[in-house]
Design an enzyme around this catalytic site. Sequence first.
Site, short mmCIF file in Angstrom:
data_model
loop_
_atom_site.label_atom_id
_atom_site.label_comp_id
_atom_site.label_asym_id
_atom_site.label_seq_id
_atom_site.Cartn_x
_atom_site.Cartn_y
_atom_site.Cartn_z
N LYS A 62 -0.27 3.87 -0.16
CA LYS A 62 -0.65 5.61 0.30
C LYS A 62 -0.15 6.68 -0.82
O LYS A 62 -0.61 6.39 -2.30
CB LYS A 62 -0.23 5.56 1.68
CG LYS A 62 -0.13 4.53 2.61
CD LYS A 62 0.02 5.18 3.69
CE LYS A 62 0.26 3.75 4.45
NZ LYS A 62 0.44 3.53 6.19
N ASN B 184 0.78 -1.14 0.20
CA ASN B 184 -0.03 0.48 0.52
C ASN B 184 1.35 1.27 0.13
O ASN B 184 1.62 1.75 0.40
CB ASN B 184 -0.77 0.40 1.50
CG ASN B 184 -1.76 1.07 1.15
OD1 ASN B 184 -1.86 1.89 0.21
ND2 ASN B 184 -1.83 1.53 2.39
N GLU C 84 -6.65 5.29 7.30
CA GLU C 84 -6.21 6.09 7.32
C GLU C 84 -7.62 6.72 6.45
O GLU C 84 -7.70 7.84 6.77
CB GLU C 84 -5.23 6.87 6.31
CG GLU C 84 -3.89 6.52 7.66
CD GLU C 84 -2.59 5.69 6.45
OE1 GLU C 84 -2.51 6.18 5.09
OE2 GLU C 84 -1.98 4.98 6.89
N HIS D 52 -9.34 1.58 4.77
CA HIS D 52 -8.18 1.38 5.75
C HIS D 52 -8.45 2.56 6.80
O HIS D 52 -9.13 3.15 6.75
CB HIS D 52 -7.36 2.17 4.52
CG HIS D 52 -5.03 2.19 5.06
ND1 HIS D 52 -5.53 3.33 5.88
CD2 HIS D 52 -5.09 1.51 4.92
CE1 HIS D 52 -3.30 2.69 6.04
NE2 HIS D 52 -3.79 1.78 5.75
N GLU E 292 -6.02 -4.97 10.59
CA GLU E 292 -4.45 -3.91 11.05
C GLU E 292 -4.95 -3.14 12.07
O GLU E 292 -5.70 -1.96 11.86
CB GLU E 292 -4.80 -3.03 9.55
CG GLU E 292 -4.14 -3.47 7.82
CD GLU E 292 -3.29 -2.12 7.35
OE1 GLU E 292 -2.51 -2.67 6.91
OE2 GLU E 292 -4.22 -0.92 7.09
N GLY F 119 2.39 2.35 10.89
CA GLY F 119 3.37 3.37 10.44
C GLY F 119 3.52 3.62 11.71
O GLY F 119 4.45 4.42 11.78
N SER G 140 3.22 -2.11 9.92
CA SER G 140 4.78 -2.26 10.46
C SER G 140 5.16 -3.39 10.63
O SER G 140 6.11 -4.33 10.84
CB SER G 140 4.78 -1.86 11.85
OG SER G 140 4.72 -0.20 11.57
#
Length: 257
Positions: free
Chosen positions: A15, A13, A101, A99, A171, A177, A217
Site C-alpha cells: 500500500k 501489498n 481501496e 483493490h 478479498e 486491515g 488479515s
Amino acid sequence: MNRRYRKTIIAGNWKMNKTATETKAFAEELKPLMSRAKWCDVVICVPFVNIPAALKAFKDTRITIGAENVHFEDHGAYTGEVSAAMLKDLGVKYVIIGHSERRQYWNDNDIIVNKKVHAAIDAGLYPIICVGESLEQRELGVTMELIDLQVKTALAGVPAEKMRHVVIAYEPLWAIGTGRTATAEQANEVNEEIRIIIRKLYGARVARSVTIQYGGSMNANNAQELLAQPDVDGGLIGGASLKPADFTAIINAANQE
Ligand code: PEP
C-alpha cells in the site's frame, strides 16, 4: 493449495508504506529468512516510486516485484498516472488491479478494472485481480452474485490463452486491515465459486490452473489453516507483509511439504 495443478503465490501489498531507503532495509532483513521458499512464488507489490529500489534490492532472490495499480491507457494526457508499458519496461511482473481501496477511494469500478486487466495483459504483465464483498453484502446474502459479476466483468474479453497470466484474489472488504479474517471455510467457499465461474467461462483445464488467492488479515497465525484449503492458492497480504518475520512465516506456511 493444489500444487499439482497451479502455482501457489504469496504476494505482499505494501500500500502507501515504506520509502525507497526502507525498502532496501526490508530486503536485507528478509533475504536471510527466505531459504524455504521452494514451493511458492513470492511477490512484493510496492508503491510506484519504490519499484526501482525494490527491483535492485531483490535482484538476486526469488522475489518478483509488482505494482499496486496501473492506468488503462497506453500513454497521453493523464497527469500522475503510470502505464502498463512503463511498468513492464522497468522489470515489473505483477500488478494489483481493483483493490478495494482503489474501488472505494478512486472509483475503480468493474468496467475500469476490466480495462486495466486488458492493459496489463497486453503489456505482458500479470494482473492480480481483487474481488470481494462488503459486510452488508455478505449479511444480505448476495456475496456469490456480487463475486460472479465482479469476476465476469473483470475477465470480459480476456482470451483463454491469456488466463495463465491471471491471478484472482478474493478479498472480503470486512477482513482487509481489520484483523478479522474470513474462516478457512468461508475463504474456500468463495474461492471455489470463483473457480466454478472460470470453469463456465473457459473450461475445466483453465479453471484448474488459475491461482486464486485469499486476502484479508492473513497473518503468521492463520496462514497455514487458510492455505490448507484446496481452493486457496496463496495470499495477498497487506499489514503482515510489512514485517519480514511475519511475511516469512506466511511464506513458510505455503511451503509445508
Ligand atoms: C490487502 O491490502 O490486500 C490486505 C489483505 O490487507 P491486510 O492483510 O492488512 O488485511
